[in-house]
Design a protein around this motif. Structure first.
Motif, PDB file in Angstrom:
ATOM      1  N   ILE A 101     112.930 -20.056  57.218  1.00  0.00           N
ATOM      2  CA  ILE A 101     114.052 -20.947  56.936  1.00  0.00           C
ATOM      3  C   ILE A 101     114.235 -21.027  55.426  1.00  0.00           C
ATOM      4  CG2 ILE A 101     114.978 -23.274  57.190  1.00  0.00           C
ATOM      5  CD1 ILE A 101     113.142 -23.553  59.678  1.00  0.00           C
ATOM      6  N   GLY A 102     115.389 -20.581  54.950  1.00  0.00           N
ATOM      7  CA  GLY A 102     115.693 -20.610  53.530  1.00  0.00           C
ATOM      8  C   GLY A 102     116.084 -19.243  53.032  1.00  0.00           C
ATOM      9  N   PHE A 103     116.851 -19.210  51.975  1.00  0.00           N
ATOM     10  CA  PHE A 103     117.303 -17.949  51.393  1.00  0.00           C
ATOM     11  C   PHE A 103     116.104 -17.084  51.023  1.00  0.00           C
ATOM     12  CE2 PHE A 103     118.526 -15.163  47.937  1.00  0.00           C
ATOM     13  CZ  PHE A 103     119.700 -14.613  48.417  1.00  0.00           C
ATOM     14  N   GLY A 104     116.043 -15.862  51.570  1.00  0.00           N
ATOM     15  CA  GLY A 104     114.975 -14.934  51.245  1.00  0.00           C
ATOM     16  C   GLY A 104     113.608 -15.304  51.787  1.00  0.00           C
ATOM     17  N   ALA A 105     113.525 -16.254  52.672  1.00  0.00           N
ATOM     18  CA  ALA A 105     112.227 -16.637  53.233  1.00  0.00           C
ATOM     19  C   ALA A 105     111.641 -15.472  54.024  1.00  0.00           C
ATOM     20  CB  ALA A 105     112.385 -17.860  54.130  1.00  0.00           C
ATOM     21  N   ALA A 106     110.394 -15.125  53.760  1.00  0.00           N
ATOM     22  CA  ALA A 106     109.679 -14.031  54.425  1.00  0.00           C
ATOM     23  C   ALA A 106     110.482 -12.734  54.379  1.00  0.00           C
ATOM     24  CB  ALA A 106     109.315 -14.411  55.854  1.00  0.00           C
ATOM     25  N   VAL A 107     111.192 -12.513  53.298  1.00  0.00           N
ATOM     26  CA  VAL A 107     112.106 -11.379  53.155  1.00  0.00           C
ATOM     27  C   VAL A 107     111.404 -10.027  53.275  1.00  0.00           C
ATOM     28  CG1 VAL A 107     112.008 -11.277  50.621  1.00  0.00           C
ATOM     29  CG2 VAL A 107     114.052 -10.478  51.816  1.00  0.00           C
ATOM     30  N   ALA A 108     110.145  -9.901  52.861  1.00  0.00           N
ATOM     31  CA  ALA A 108     109.444  -8.617  52.884  1.00  0.00           C
ATOM     32  C   ALA A 108     108.620  -8.399  54.153  1.00  0.00           C
ATOM     33  CB  ALA A 108     108.547  -8.497  51.657  1.00  0.00           C
ATOM     34  N   ASN A 109     108.533  -9.398  55.001  1.00  0.00           N
ATOM     35  CA  ASN A 109     107.753  -9.275  56.238  1.00  0.00           C
ATOM     36  C   ASN A 109     108.249  -8.080  57.044  1.00  0.00           C
ATOM     37  OD1 ASN A 109     105.826 -11.096  58.019  1.00  0.00           O
ATOM     38  ND2 ASN A 109     107.339 -10.187  59.381  1.00  0.00           N
ATOM     39  N   THR A 110     107.337  -7.191  57.444  1.00  0.00           N
ATOM     40  CA  THR A 110     107.747  -6.013  58.219  1.00  0.00           C
ATOM     41  C   THR A 110     107.194  -6.047  59.640  1.00  0.00           C
ATOM     42  OG1 THR A 110     105.879  -4.767  57.309  1.00  0.00           O
ATOM     43  CG2 THR A 110     108.030  -4.484  56.227  1.00  0.00           C
TER      44      THR A 110
END
Length: 176
Positions: free
Chosen positions: A135-144
């Motif tokens: 939740i939030g801009f770019g939250a966990a953005v790199a999680n693959t």
């Protein structure tokens, strides 16, 4: 033009736009609004696609909602997904029970299931990870591929790729 052109026995469909629900044969209760929305759908039912290419490659999946250009574009058999925002869940193929709201949220998800992403770019790199909440801009953005993570706040858990079962709350929390 070509909207619902292949329909044989399906009922309660609405198609507006070039090739919207073009391949639909028996799938019922679908709504396609926009260029090539639900174009490849054949038997999938109760889907709603709004916007250019929304749910374009969906074939047999049901109960999906895609609102925004290229949202859930490559989805084929993944059911019960909600994608709102340009490029949200655009690469999803078989992932099910996901919710993505915000431009490019869960953009690269392919088979990941039961994820929730709210905010532009949230869980954008996720491909197969499951049971994540961002939740939030770019939250966990790199999680693959990581699963069972919770990230709340702008850029929370932004550098995590494969670490599982983390909880990060607050602006840029747990950033390496």
């Amino acid at each position: 033009y070509y909207a619902l052109v292949s329909n044989t026995t399906a009922s309660n469909n609405a198609a507006f736009g070039f090739e919207s629900l073009k391949s639909n044969t028996t799938g019922g209760a679908n709504t396609g609004l926009g260029w090539r929305t639900l174009e490849d759908n054949t038997t999938g039912a109760s889907n709603t696609g709004v916007g250019y290419n929304a749910l374009a490659n969906n074939t047999t999946a049901s109960n999906n909602t895609a609102v925004g250009r290229d949202s859930l574009t490559t989805n084929t058999t993944g059911s019960s997904n909600v994608a709102v925002g340009k490029n949200s869940m655009t690469n999803n193929t078989t992932g099910a029970n996901n919710t993505a709201t915000g431009a490019s949220s869960m953009e690269n998800n392919t088979t990941g299931q039961t994820n929730a992403a709210f905010g532009g770019g949230a869980l954008a790199a996720n491909t197969t990870g499951t049971d994540n909440t961002a939740i939030g801009f770019g939250a966990a953005v790199a999680n693959t591929t990581a699963s069972n993570n919770t990230a709340v706040g702008k850029w929370a858990l932004k550098t995590n790729t494969t670490g599982a079962s983390n909880t990060a709350i607050g602006f840029e929390s747990m950033v390496a």
